[in-house]
Design a protein around this motif. Structure first.
Motif, short mmCIF file in Angstrom:
data_model
loop_
_atom_site.label_atom_id
_atom_site.label_comp_id
_atom_site.label_asym_id
_atom_site.label_seq_id
_atom_site.Cartn_x
_atom_site.Cartn_y
_atom_site.Cartn_z
N PRO A 171 -2.12 7.67 -10.13
CA PRO A 171 -1.82 7.50 -11.55
C PRO A 171 -2.30 6.14 -12.04
CG PRO A 171 0.10 8.36 -10.38
CD PRO A 171 -0.92 7.99 -9.34
N HIS A 172 -2.84 6.12 -13.25
CA HIS A 172 -3.36 4.88 -13.86
C HIS A 172 -4.46 4.23 -13.00
CE1 HIS A 172 0.61 4.28 -16.33
NE2 HIS A 172 0.29 5.56 -16.16
N ALA A 173 -5.15 5.07 -12.20
CA ALA A 173 -6.20 4.57 -11.28
C ALA A 173 -5.66 3.43 -10.41
CB ALA A 173 -7.43 4.12 -12.06
N GLY A 174 -4.41 3.60 -9.96
CA GLY A 174 -3.81 2.66 -9.01
C GLY A 174 -3.17 1.43 -9.63
N GLU A 175 -3.49 1.15 -10.87
CA GLU A 175 -2.97 -0.02 -11.59
C GLU A 175 -3.05 -1.30 -10.73
OE1 GLU A 175 0.99 -0.63 -14.16
OE2 GLU A 175 -0.16 1.16 -14.62
N ASP A 176 -4.31 -1.61 -10.36
CA ASP A 176 -4.60 -2.83 -9.58
C ASP A 176 -3.80 -2.91 -8.28
OD1 ASP A 176 -6.45 -3.76 -11.47
OD2 ASP A 176 -4.82 -4.59 -12.69
N GLY A 177 -3.63 -1.78 -7.64
CA GLY A 177 -2.96 -1.77 -6.34
C GLY A 177 -1.47 -1.51 -6.40
N LEU A 178 -0.89 -1.50 -7.59
CA LEU A 178 0.55 -1.30 -7.73
C LEU A 178 0.97 0.13 -7.37
CD1 LEU A 178 3.13 -2.83 -8.75
CD2 LEU A 178 2.71 -1.76 -10.97
N LEU A 179 0.10 1.10 -7.69
CA LEU A 179 0.43 2.51 -7.47
C LEU A 179 -0.44 3.16 -6.39
CD1 LEU A 179 0.82 3.57 -11.22
CD2 LEU A 179 2.64 3.03 -9.60
N GLY A 180 -1.01 2.35 -5.53
CA GLY A 180 -1.86 2.88 -4.46
C GLY A 180 -3.08 2.01 -4.24
N ALA A 181 -3.56 2.00 -3.00
CA ALA A 181 -4.63 1.06 -2.64
C ALA A 181 -6.02 1.68 -2.64
CB ALA A 181 -4.34 0.47 -1.26
N GLU A 182 -6.09 3.01 -2.79
CA GLU A 182 -7.39 3.69 -2.62
C GLU A 182 -8.45 3.19 -3.61
OE1 GLU A 182 -4.46 6.44 -0.69
OE2 GLU A 182 -4.50 5.30 -2.58
N GLU A 183 -8.05 2.94 -4.85
CA GLU A 183 -9.03 2.50 -5.85
C GLU A 183 -9.68 1.18 -5.45
OE1 GLU A 183 -6.80 5.64 -7.71
OE2 GLU A 183 -6.13 3.87 -6.61
N GLU A 184 -8.84 0.21 -5.04
CA GLU A 184 -9.35 -1.13 -4.71
C GLU A 184 -10.14 -1.13 -3.40
OE1 GLU A 184 -9.10 -3.75 -6.77
OE2 GLU A 184 -8.08 -2.42 -8.19
N GLU A 185 -9.62 -0.39 -2.42
CA GLU A 185 -10.18 -0.47 -1.06
C GLU A 185 -11.31 0.52 -0.79
OE1 GLU A 185 -6.92 -0.09 1.66
OE2 GLU A 185 -5.89 -1.90 0.92
N ILE A 186 -11.31 1.64 -1.52
CA ILE A 186 -12.27 2.71 -1.19
C ILE A 186 -13.18 3.07 -2.37
CG2 ILE A 186 -12.48 5.14 -0.51
CD1 ILE A 186 -9.73 4.77 0.94
N ILE A 187 -12.57 3.39 -3.52
CA ILE A 187 -13.35 3.94 -4.63
C ILE A 187 -14.24 2.88 -5.30
CG2 ILE A 187 -13.24 5.20 -6.83
CD1 ILE A 187 -10.55 6.39 -5.87
N LYS A 188 -13.67 1.72 -5.59
CA LYS A 188 -14.47 0.67 -6.24
C LYS A 188 -15.66 0.22 -5.39
CE LYS A 188 -11.06 -1.23 -9.48
NZ LYS A 188 -10.24 -2.40 -9.85
#
Length: 340
Positions: A215-232
């Protein structure tokens, strides 16, 4: 490009004869525009087609029964029997016999595709329940065809006139999705999408949006790390190569605010994230196209709809779009050129 004497042959696998597959196929093929562009061959059984011709009062639907594609008639709708005995047609009822016929149709079309006897495959909806058995594990058309053609990878690509959505993970349980979201896998799917948009749709420099997983594309790691660590990092790798890949975007706002209209392709992380907005926005004309295969395969974006089978109320729009889509991609790829 090669000039051919006749129209491209498009194979249509009948799917589940107790669902709406035969109805939408027959209604779609009654479109005069299609009959001028392609030569259809339906992988089914003549008795099943005759049953629905009478049941649905499609008196204008005439077909030629042939034993193989070698006997094709280019001015007719052709039907090949894929089983010796036609199962009893019982609209709305799931039967094992219908499942056997559905998979037999796919297998025969695969054989003809491998022999270059047909130029594209359009698969009508089937029911996975009556196909799966101890001998055969059938997850879906996409996976079955990818395996049959020993393709390195493929991608479910839902397409309509102004919306194209690809998936990183396909037919897997939601609890198993995060394990499939890896940098390597995202990059592989992006590569398939870019190549498909270029080769199949003629978009030289496609602009692609990547959705977030959380949700919210992870919100800078607050709601999950996948966006910062994998997707970006996966997106960055493509940007570094000069590709127009952007994101990750929160999927709710992305679709809610119609941002999809600014992009040629959208890469969703999992099945429902991509298909719920797609089917909401493009259900009657949406098409499921398998990108990454060594041939063209499309299908309508709906299921067997047992609840309306045989009632003459099914909308053939998606099936018609699937056949037109297959034809358009054949032309775009340069596999066919009409005679003047």
């Amino acid at each position: 490009m090669s000039n051919r004497k006749n129209k491209p042959i498009i194979g249509i696998t009948i799917g589940d004869i107790n669902g709406i597959s035969a109805e939408v196929t027959m209604k779609a093929l009654l479109d005069n525009r299609l009959q001028k562009l392609i030569t259809p061959v339906i992988y089914a059984h003549g008795k099943a087609i005759t049953y629905y011709r009478k049941q649905l009062q499609l008196d204008d639907f005439n077909f030629m029964q042939i034993k193989s594609v070698d006997e094709i008639h280019h001015k007719k709708i052709n039907v090949i029997n894929v089983v010796e005995e036609c199962p009893e047609v019982i609209p709305g009822v799931e039967t094992m016999e219908a499942g056997k016929m559905a998979i037999a149709a796919i297998d025969q079309a695969i054989e003809d595709m491998k022999a270059n006897k047909i130029q594209a495959m359009v698969t009508a909806p089937l029911n996975k329940n009556n196909i799966n058995s101890e001998e055969l594990s059938f997850v879906g058309h996409t996976e079955y065809l990818t395996q049959a053609f020993e393709a390195k990878d493929s991608m479910m690509f839902m397409v309509s006139d102004d919306l194209r959505v690809g998936l990183v993970s396909g037919h897997v349980a939601l609890k198993d999705v995060p394990a499939q979201i890896t940098q390597k896998r995202i990059q592989e799917k992006l590569q398939i999408m870019i190549k498909s948009l270029q080769d199949d749709y003629g978009i030289n420099k496609p602009k692609i949006a990547v959705l977030g997983l959380n949700p919210h594309a992870g919100e800078d790691g607050l709601l999950g790390a996948e966006e910062e660590e994998i997707i970006k990092p996966a997106i960055r790798a493509f940007k570094d190569k000069g590709e127009m890949v952007f994101g990750p975007y929160p999927s709710d706002g992305f679709f809610g605010m119609m941002h999809f209209k600014k992009f040629d392709g959208i890469l969703a992380m999992y099945h429902d994230q991509g298909l719920i907005p797609f089917k909401t926005l493009a259900f009657e004309t949406g098409v499921n196209f398998t990108a990454g295969l060594p041939f063209v395969r499309t299908s309508p974006d709906h299921g067997t709809a047992y609840n309306i089978a045989g009632k003459n109320v099914a909308d053939e729009g998606s099936m018609r779009s699937a056949i037109f889509c297959a034809y358009d991609i054949i032309r775009q790829k340069g596999d066919w050129e009409e005679e003047d």
